[in-house]
Design a protein around this motif. Structure first.
Motif, short mmCIF file in Angstrom:
data_model
loop_
_atom_site.label_atom_id
_atom_site.label_comp_id
_atom_site.label_asym_id
_atom_site.label_seq_id
_atom_site.Cartn_x
_atom_site.Cartn_y
_atom_site.Cartn_z
N PRO A 48 52.10 -15.12 -44.40
CA PRO A 48 52.39 -13.98 -45.28
C PRO A 48 52.13 -12.62 -44.63
CG PRO A 48 51.15 -15.67 -46.45
CD PRO A 48 51.16 -16.08 -45.00
N ARG A 49 51.28 -12.58 -43.60
CA ARG A 49 50.98 -11.31 -42.95
C ARG A 49 52.04 -10.89 -41.94
NH1 ARG A 49 45.48 -12.94 -40.36
NH2 ARG A 49 46.78 -14.80 -40.02
N GLY A 50 52.97 -11.81 -41.62
CA GLY A 50 53.95 -11.52 -40.59
C GLY A 50 54.81 -10.32 -40.89
N ARG A 51 55.30 -10.22 -42.12
CA ARG A 51 56.19 -9.10 -42.46
C ARG A 51 55.47 -7.76 -42.35
NH1 ARG A 51 61.00 -8.60 -45.30
NH2 ARG A 51 61.02 -10.85 -45.68
N ASP A 52 54.20 -7.73 -42.70
CA ASP A 52 53.46 -6.46 -42.62
C ASP A 52 53.15 -6.10 -41.17
OD1 ASP A 52 52.03 -4.30 -44.09
OD2 ASP A 52 50.30 -5.14 -43.05
N PHE A 53 52.88 -7.11 -40.34
CA PHE A 53 52.51 -6.85 -38.95
C PHE A 53 53.69 -6.31 -38.15
CE2 PHE A 53 51.57 -8.53 -34.58
CZ PHE A 53 50.49 -7.70 -34.32
N PHE A 54 54.90 -6.72 -38.49
CA PHE A 54 56.11 -6.25 -37.79
C PHE A 54 56.88 -5.32 -38.73
CE2 PHE A 54 55.28 -10.52 -35.97
CZ PHE A 54 55.11 -10.16 -34.64
N THR B 21 31.93 -16.65 -36.43
CA THR B 21 33.40 -16.70 -36.40
C THR B 21 33.92 -15.40 -36.97
OG1 THR B 21 33.44 -19.09 -36.71
CG2 THR B 21 35.45 -17.88 -37.27
N HIS B 22 34.67 -14.65 -36.16
CA HIS B 22 35.12 -13.33 -36.57
C HIS B 22 36.54 -13.47 -37.12
CE1 HIS B 22 31.72 -11.34 -34.70
NE2 HIS B 22 31.85 -12.20 -33.72
N GLN B 23 36.69 -13.15 -38.37
CA GLN B 23 38.02 -13.13 -38.95
C GLN B 23 38.69 -11.81 -38.60
OE1 GLN B 23 39.39 -15.66 -40.51
NE2 GLN B 23 37.53 -16.88 -40.28
N GLN B 24 39.89 -11.89 -38.02
CA GLN B 24 40.61 -10.69 -37.59
C GLN B 24 41.89 -10.60 -38.38
OE1 GLN B 24 41.05 -11.60 -33.45
NE2 GLN B 24 39.22 -10.48 -32.92
N GLY B 25 42.26 -9.37 -38.78
CA GLY B 25 43.55 -9.16 -39.44
C GLY B 25 43.37 -9.10 -40.94
N THR C 82 53.76 2.23 -31.95
CA THR C 82 55.03 1.85 -31.33
C THR C 82 54.88 1.97 -29.82
OG1 THR C 82 56.31 2.63 -33.24
CG2 THR C 82 57.50 2.36 -31.16
N LEU C 83 55.13 0.87 -29.13
CA LEU C 83 54.84 0.79 -27.70
C LEU C 83 56.09 0.41 -26.91
CD1 LEU C 83 51.51 -1.23 -28.00
CD2 LEU C 83 51.75 1.26 -27.71
N ARG D 7 52.10 -2.99 -37.06
CA ARG D 7 51.18 -2.39 -38.04
C ARG D 7 49.87 -3.15 -37.92
NH1 ARG D 7 54.13 -2.61 -42.18
NH2 ARG D 7 54.83 -0.45 -42.28
N HIS D 8 48.99 -2.61 -37.08
CA HIS D 8 47.73 -3.29 -36.79
C HIS D 8 46.75 -3.05 -37.93
CE1 HIS D 8 43.93 -4.23 -34.74
NE2 HIS D 8 44.67 -4.97 -33.93
N PRO D 9 46.00 -4.06 -38.35
CA PRO D 9 45.09 -3.88 -39.50
C PRO D 9 43.98 -2.88 -39.27
CG PRO D 9 44.75 -6.02 -38.42
CD PRO D 9 46.00 -5.44 -37.85
N SER D 10 43.66 -2.58 -38.00
CA SER D 10 42.55 -1.65 -37.74
C SER D 10 42.99 -0.30 -37.21
CB SER D 10 41.56 -2.29 -36.75
OG SER D 10 40.97 -3.44 -37.31
#
Length: 297
Positions: A166-172, A293-297, A241-242, A233-236
């Protein structure tokens, strides 16, 4: 899907994209039943008989000479990626061995990992044709943090994340462009490696579970992907844009090293520096509490 089906649908889809005017042919009458060229028009442009072209478009590329394939590619105005895909399909149809070095399997050499880690100022990663991320440097892992749910996760698949998480659309954020790029790269790889069972399994999973993937897959688009720009769109650190450059690794056939950069003095370069600081903080936390355990995103 079978190779014959892939050939048939690929050629028909390319033929539909070319109008008689684009091909330099007169368009007789306004009531054409096909959106692009007719089969007989492609045959005329390629210098082959109608019956022979119909045979090719039915998926029977086995035995077609390189000259004929080139003539068909010219008639359909195929770009470099499409031409290569057509030749790959012909090899698969004829069951000829692909004249490429054996594709890399097994762990990456330590020397390749050291090269990757030496790129300390640019996010970078190594992937295969299935879009599995096999290794990253520190910034690369930080950039793609949502794909790695914890520090024990070493590999990830871009397509599976993009279409099934579900996070894919927000990340791209450039969703349509990113979607089409991913599907086109997998379609290109399917032509290069038709007997890769891991690839066919991935495609089958995506076709079954994602309507968006299934729709894009049916378009039979392919592409080469060496340089360009990509947004995340990085959560942090927010939207960045690269520029990217993707380089094949000759000593590791089938693997690609991709590196991202931003011009100095730009907001995107500032975002990379912020990403580096975030990654350093994450690393420091990991050292202070290695069992966490570090949860990222």
């Amino acid at each position: 899907m079978s190779t014959e089906s892939d050939i048939r649908e690929f050629l028909a889809s390319r033929r539909a994209k070319i109008t008689p005017q684009q091909a330099g042919l007169p368009a007789y009458g306004g009531n054409r039943r096909v959106p692009g060229l007719r089969r007989e028009e492609v045959a005329l442009l390629a210098g082959v008989s109608i019956d022979y072209y119909v045979r090719l478009e039915r998926g029977r590329l086995a035995g077609a000479s390189e000259e004929v394939l080139t003539a068909v590619a010219n008639a359909l105005q195929l770009d470099d990626a499409e031409r290569t895909h057509l030749y790959d399909l012909a090899r698969a149809s004829a069951k000829r061995p692909v004249r490429r070095a054996k594709r890399t399997s097994g762990p990456l050499p330590d020397s390749v990992r050291r090269v990757l880690e030496s790129m300390s100022d640019s996010p970078a990663f190594i992937r295969n044709g299935r879009l599995d991320i096999l290794a990253t440097n520190r910034l690369g892992r930080a950039l793609y943090a949502p794909l790695f749910p914890d520090r024990a996760t070493e590999t990830a698949n871009i397509a599976r994340f993009q279409f099934l998480d579900p996070r894919g659309r927000d990340f791209f954020p450039d969703w349509d462009e990113s979607l089409n790029t991913t599907v086109s790269l997998l379609r290109t790889e399917a032509g290069r490696a038709p007997h890769d069972t891991d690839l066919t399994g991935l495609i089958g999973e995506l076709v079954t579970r994602s309507e968006e993937f299934r729709t894009a897959w049916a378009k039979h688009n392919v592409r080469l992907h060496h340089t360009g720009r990509k947004s995340f769109r990085h959560p942090s650190v927010g939207v960045v844009t690269l520029d990217f450059d993707a380089m094949d690794l000759p000593a590791q056939p089938g693997l690609t090293l991709t590196a991202y950069t931003a011009a100095p003095g730009t907001p995107d370069h500032d975002a990379l520096q912020l990403l580096a600081a975030w990654a350093a903080t994450e690393d420091a936390q990991s050292i202070s509490d290695p069992a966490a355990t570090h949860q990222q995103g």
